[in-house]
Motif scaffolding. Structure first.
Motif, short mmCIF file in Angstrom:
data_model
loop_
_atom_site.label_atom_id
_atom_site.label_comp_id
_atom_site.label_asym_id
_atom_site.label_seq_id
_atom_site.Cartn_x
_atom_site.Cartn_y
_atom_site.Cartn_z
N LEU A 26 0.81 -1.21 0.00
CA LEU A 26 0.00 0.00 0.00
C LEU A 26 0.84 1.26 0.00
O LEU A 26 0.36 2.34 0.34
CB LEU A 26 -0.94 0.01 1.22
CG LEU A 26 -1.94 -1.13 1.29
CD1 LEU A 26 -2.78 -1.03 2.55
CD2 LEU A 26 -2.85 -1.13 0.07
N LEU A 28 -1.39 -1.91 -4.89
CA LEU A 28 -2.65 -1.34 -4.46
C LEU A 28 -2.47 0.08 -3.95
O LEU A 28 -3.42 0.87 -3.95
CB LEU A 28 -3.28 -2.22 -3.38
CG LEU A 28 -3.70 -3.63 -3.81
CD1 LEU A 28 -4.29 -4.39 -2.63
CD2 LEU A 28 -4.69 -3.58 -4.95
N LEU A 46 -3.52 2.61 -6.52
CA LEU A 46 -4.95 2.91 -6.57
C LEU A 46 -5.37 3.83 -5.43
O LEU A 46 -6.17 4.76 -5.62
CB LEU A 46 -5.76 1.61 -6.52
CG LEU A 46 -5.49 0.62 -7.67
CD1 LEU A 46 -6.30 -0.65 -7.47
CD2 LEU A 46 -5.81 1.25 -9.00
N LEU A 47 -4.83 3.60 -4.24
CA LEU A 47 -5.16 4.47 -3.10
C LEU A 47 -4.70 5.90 -3.37
O LEU A 47 -5.42 6.87 -3.10
CB LEU A 47 -4.49 3.94 -1.83
CG LEU A 47 -5.26 2.90 -1.02
CD1 LEU A 47 -4.41 2.39 0.12
CD2 LEU A 47 -6.56 3.50 -0.49
N LEU A 61 -9.96 -1.08 -6.53
CA LEU A 61 -9.25 -1.43 -5.29
C LEU A 61 -10.04 -2.48 -4.50
O LEU A 61 -9.47 -3.48 -4.03
CB LEU A 61 -9.05 -0.17 -4.45
CG LEU A 61 -8.40 -0.36 -3.07
CD1 LEU A 61 -6.99 -0.89 -3.20
CD2 LEU A 61 -8.40 0.97 -2.31
N LEU A 113 -5.49 -1.95 4.78
CA LEU A 113 -6.42 -1.31 3.85
C LEU A 113 -7.55 -0.63 4.60
O LEU A 113 -8.00 0.47 4.20
CB LEU A 113 -6.98 -2.36 2.89
CG LEU A 113 -7.85 -1.84 1.73
CD1 LEU A 113 -7.08 -0.85 0.89
CD2 LEU A 113 -8.34 -3.00 0.86
#
Length: 830
Positions: free
Chosen positions: A660, A673, A676-677, A726, A751
């Motif tokens: 992340l 990921l 995407l965040l 996501l 997440l």
């Protein structure tokens, strides 16, 4: 002398004074002594304030020639001096006050009618008529840029002059239609002069064009007369009249869609285009390999010099063929708002046989890589026909074989000796005509046809992807590996078209996986890296700006990305130093002036850099939106993951790694990921800035506010697509039994923390943007209290469903963004 000769000519029109021959050289030489004698302009323009007798063969043409020289002298003085002297300004004001401009405009109109009468009677027209008409053209063309200086800025004046020129053109055209072969030579000389004047004035005085129902019938009559008379050296005049008609259709207000002249005008335009396209197709089929290579090499020269070029098929951007195609396109656009009129117009285009001839000529042009402007005009017309609200236009193009005509020949627009050249991505996009623009317009055309016809056009889309897969993959990687910053803007233009087309094809991902599985896998990987690159560049605008400025500072590149040292800091410090020193009162005047000039130059460079940065950022946002929408089709559907316990998740590839962290700027970093965040957080922050709910002064990735407001729908779609992608990727991991339970729990915990932080930020910004008092809140009226329908998604789908069409103007709404986050936290992570 002018005064005496005018009186003599008016009293005894058949008697010519022997001193009249001295008037012309006297006037032509007086400009040399303009600044040596007072009242020069009063004397030289004396003739312009007198009225001539009506134009006949008895009129002494030396007076007309003298007036032509006077008009040229005044035009030269205004052009070179820019600001007229006091005496000349007084004379021009008198010409305006006494309505002399209107008088000479009407005299030119009556003179054209007189020329028509003389030629019909078999009389010889003196050449001084063409000289005066050319001088009047020069004067009018100067008025388009120096209207205030010439006192020619009144709307009534300009409308009257346009009407006079149009009436003169109609009179000359009637002479050509009635004259036999070998006659009408004077009309043929005057037609190009007046046509050029009319077209230039239409371009500059577009807001003063008369209504279409008043001007189009006259233009139709003139065009019909010219179309019946095949004169090769009159083609340029014919093309300019067609361009003027197109300009009237696109600029003048239309009283309605049922203009009686529009169907006749469309039939005429199709007939002219059909004739010239057939001739062009016949000539192109006779080209050999050597001819095509030579034409490709000299393609840019052909656009400027087309009259004496050795190539039998010159590519003229202002020729009759291109101009007639643009006229057909303009008429189709005008009729696009009415169902019956649009259907009737498409029927005229179909019945004329233009589409088949156009496709044949386009196929030959692409195969030989010639006729760039013709190819762009043809594709532009195809886009207009295909984009009609009904499927009639798309069916017409598909039945004519548009896909097969452009698929294979399109390889020649970017291939050299069978290899894709990396330098081809250095084009400037659709703004300037290039062969890469032809490729991009072909992508746009195929995308429109696929959106209209769906499964019926899907085999053609797969055939195109199979033929051009190398180019598609190279384009997806060009933004990430651009060898130098100027190529970044060019690569983004083609990447945007490519990803938009891929998003449409991705709606049929199962069929894609069956037909082109290897290409699908490569596209997925390339799109993930493309999302990471766009997000990283948008997340670090300072680094992006350094990257764009690197070539001007002589900074060397490392691995495709530029490393900027102390050059930018030194330049910024120099600018601040100049600004401070300019305001210092202790510096000398000469030094202050030099420093002001240098500070202004640096300020202009900074402003230019800011515009370039904003343009690249907007392109990156659009590419990111298309990429996320395409990847969303390759990821499992959230509703199926939540409701279908028997869903086999192994059929879907895991697109991102499970970390992340923020996306790295290096080229070799794997997409995660965290990309995407970051994209979701970035889009939401920019949306808050656009709504004024967030201060942009302290933002690390703020953009131009005007451009930011225009990008609000795209940013909303980025936020929605990023969140759904996501959640889909996270659920795919949670449903996969091959992942260790510890990794799943860690991903849920991390997440969840990130999404809760994002939700808190969204709620704070939503509360900050709420009205400060209930009085400022708009209350709904009792008649509008019915429950509103949910706003459509950019892809025409439900919030968690599959994309069905192109992204539209709507994205996730500001008020629904925290709710969507809460829903994902509850349903995905709990």
């Amino acid at each position: 002398m002018s005064d005496v000769e005018l009186n003599v000519t008016e009293a005894q029109p058949h008697v010519t004074n022997p001193n009249i021959a001295l008037l012309v050289p006297a006037v032509s030489s007086m400009h040399l002594f303009a600044h040596l004698r007072k009242e020069f302009w009063e004397d030289i323009t004396f003739t312009l304030f007198k009225d001539f007798q009506p134009f006949t063969k008895e009129l002494d043409m030396n007076i007309l020639q003298a007036c032509a020289f006077i008009l040229k002298i005044v035009s030269l003085e205004i052009y070179y001096m820019q600001r007229p002297c006091t005496e000349l300004r007084t004379v021009l004001n008198r010409l305006f006050a006494q309505h002399r401009y209107e008088h000479w405009s009407m005299y030119m109109r009556d003179m054209a009618k007189g020329v028509a009468s003389l030629e019909c009677a078999g009389e010889i027209v003196p050449e001084e008529v063409a000289l005066f008409t050319a001088a009047w053209r020069t004067f009018l063309m100067l008025a388009t840029t120096h209207g205030e200086a010439l006192c020619l800025s009144q709307p009534k004046q300009r409308r009257a002059m346009l009407a006079d020129i149009l009436e003169a053109l109609q009179a000359l055209q009637s002479t050509l239609s009635q004259a036999s072969d070998g006659t009408g030579l004077s009309s043929l000389k005057l037609l190009p002069i007046l046509t050029t004047s009319f077209l230039v004035l239409l371009h500059s005085w577009g807001e003063f064009i008369p209504p279409s129902d008043e001007i189009l019938p006259t233009l139709l009559t003139i065009l019909e007369g010219l179309s019946d008379r095949e004169i090769s050296w009159l083609d340029r005049t014919h093309a300019r009249l067609i361009a003027a008609t197109t300009l009237v259709l696109t600029s003048a207000p239309l009283p309605g869609l049922d203009l009686p002249c529009l169907p006749a005008l469309l039939r005429l335009a199709c007939s002219v285009a059909q004739r010239h396209v057939s001739r062009l197709q016949h000539e192109l089929r006779g080209l050999g390999p050597s001819s095509s290579a030579k034409a490709s090499k000299d393609d840019s020269d052909e656009a400027m010099e087309t009259e004496h070029h050795a190539n039998p098929t010159p590519d003229d951007p202002t020729g009759v063929c291109v101009a007639s195609l643009r006229l057909v396109q303009a008429i189709c656009n005008v009729q696009s708002d009415g169902e019956e009129a649009r259907s009737r117009g498409l029927g005229v285009v179909r019945d004329s046989g233009l589409l088949h001839s156009l496709l044949g000529a386009l196929e030959c042009a692409l195969a030989h890589r010639v006729q760039l402007n013709f190819s762009l005009s043809a594709l532009d017309l195809f886009l207009t026909v295909a984009a009609s609200s009904q499927e009639q236009g798309a069916d017409m193009l598909t039945a004519a074989g548009v896909a097969s005509c452009i698929c294979l020949p399109l390889l020649n627009t970017y291939k050299t000796d069978g290899d894709v050249t990396t330098s081809q991505l250095s084009s400037t996009g659709l703004a300037n005509p290039t062969w890469e623009s032809v490729y991009q317009m072909s992508l746009a055309l195929l995308g429109v046809l696929l959106r209209k016809l769906r499964h019926r056009f899907l085999p053609h889309a797969f055939d195109f992807l199979g033929v051009h897969q190398d180019r598609v993959l190279q384009c997806l990687q060009a933004v990430r590996s651009a060898p130098f910053p100027p190529a970044l803007s060019a690569a983004l233009a083609e990447t945007e078209q490519t990803v938009a087309f891929l998003q449409l094809v991705s709606c049929y991902s199962h069929a894609w996986r069956f037909h082109l599985p290897q290409l699908l896998s490569s596209v997925q990987v390339s799109l993930c890296y493309l999302c990471q690159t766009c997000t990283s560049l948008l997340h670090r605008p300072e680094l992006l700006q350094h990257y764009l400025q690197a070539p001007r500072k002589g900074v060397v590149s490392a691995g495709g990305l530029y490393v900027v040292g102390a050059a930018e800091a030194r330049r910024t410090g120099e600018l601040e130093k100049m600004r401070v020193s300019v305001g210092s009162s202790k510096e000398k005047e000469h030094g202050r002036g030099r420093e002001r000039e240098q500070a202004g130059r640096l300020g202009k460079e900074c402003e230019q850099d800011g515009k370039e940065l904003t343009k690249v950022q907007c392109s990156l946002v659009r590419v990111l939106a298309w990429s996320l929408g395409t990847l969303r089709s390759f990821s499992p559907d959230i509703s199926q993951l939540l409701l279908d316990t028997a869903l086999e998740v192994w059929e879907f590839e895991l697109l991102f790694t499970l970390t992340l962290s923020s996306p790295p700027f290096e080229r070799d970093g794997a997409p995660s990921l965290g990309t995407l965040l970051t994209a979701v957080s970035l889009a939401h922050s920019l949306l808050a800035e656009a709504d004024g709910r967030r201060d942009s002064s302290g933002s690390s990735y703020s953009m131009n506010m005007d451009r930011l407001r225009d990008l609000k729908p795209v940013l909303g779609f980025v936020a929605e697509a990023g969140l759904c992608l996501l959640a889909s990727q996270a659920l795919r991991v949670f449903k996969d039994p091959n992942f260790p339970l510890r990794d799943k729990q860690r991903l849920k915990r991390e997440l969840g923390a990130e999404l809760e932080s994002l939700q808190s930020s969204a709620l704070r910004q939503a509360r900050r943007g709420s009205p400060v008092s209930p009085a400022k809140r708009v209350q709904p009226s009792p008649s509008n209290t019915s429950p509103s329908l949910p706003r459509p998604s950019p892809l025409g789908e439900s919030r968690l469903g599959r994309p069905l069409s192109l992204p539209g103007p709507q994205g996730v709404h500001d008020s629904t963004f925290p709710l969507l986050l809460k829903l994902l936290i509850c349903r995905v992570l709990c």
